[in-house]
Enzyme design. Sequence first.
Site, short mmCIF file in Angstrom:
data_model
loop_
_atom_site.label_atom_id
_atom_site.label_comp_id
_atom_site.label_asym_id
_atom_site.label_seq_id
_atom_site.Cartn_x
_atom_site.Cartn_y
_atom_site.Cartn_z
N GLU A 63 37.82 33.17 46.06
CA GLU A 63 39.19 32.68 46.03
C GLU A 63 39.32 31.43 45.15
O GLU A 63 40.29 31.29 44.38
CB GLU A 63 39.68 32.42 47.45
CG GLU A 63 39.74 33.70 48.27
CD GLU A 63 39.39 33.51 49.73
OE1 GLU A 63 39.40 34.52 50.45
OE2 GLU A 63 39.10 32.37 50.18
N SER B 261 43.43 35.46 48.86
CA SER B 261 43.57 35.93 47.47
C SER B 261 45.05 36.03 47.12
O SER B 261 45.45 35.75 45.98
CB SER B 261 42.89 37.29 47.29
OG SER B 261 41.51 37.19 47.50
N SER C 79 41.66 40.93 44.31
CA SER C 79 40.99 41.49 45.48
C SER C 79 39.49 41.42 45.27
O SER C 79 38.96 42.05 44.36
CB SER C 79 41.41 42.96 45.69
OG SER C 79 40.64 43.56 46.72
N GLY C 80 38.82 40.65 46.11
CA GLY C 80 37.37 40.53 45.99
C GLY C 80 36.68 41.87 46.12
O GLY C 80 35.84 42.25 45.30
N GLY D 109 38.17 44.96 46.12
CA GLY D 109 38.78 46.06 45.38
C GLY D 109 39.10 47.25 46.26
O GLY D 109 39.38 48.34 45.75
#
Length: 185
Positions: free
Chosen positions: A152, A47, A86-87, A89
Amino acid sequence: MDTQHYAQEIVKELEGSVSGLNAGEGEALTELLLRAGQIFVAGAGRSGLMGRAFAMRLMQAGRTAYVVGETVTPGIGPGDVLVLGSGSGETKGLVSMAEKAKVIGAAVVLVTIQPDSTLGRLADYTVKLPGAPKERPDGGYTTLQPMASLFEQTLLVFYDAVILRIMEQTGQTSGRMFGKHANLE
């Protein structure tokens, strides 16, 4: 399955993910970035790599943009924007950055799968991407691809779409942006 078939499956997954983007959230982010003093971009792992690509395009589009952690990155201040990818979080280092940026008076943006996360609650602006999490609660997977690849990829496509909107609104062209391309390579 051979590599061509895997590639075709990846494109199908990405098409499905991109079709779920929220245009209003993308427009709000574009407007915020156009008003920002300086833009700081961060993320962890892959990311973070997508964020680095975004910061480069922001700079080429005439914005003042930095990658957090680089030695030439100045301090953030009021009127600036911190964009976090951020996937989950929940990335601890990014949480610390967001907390510090907010204390200083900068706006915090989170681009994530999980807007109801620690970073989501800290962020001033949240963009929800419809990528697949690394793993489902039952241990299964929602994507053919390993880990967070779909998130991503969606993140990079979303960032590039924001760049296209910035270009459109500022009269930028690829030719003009090429003037800011690295030339010592």
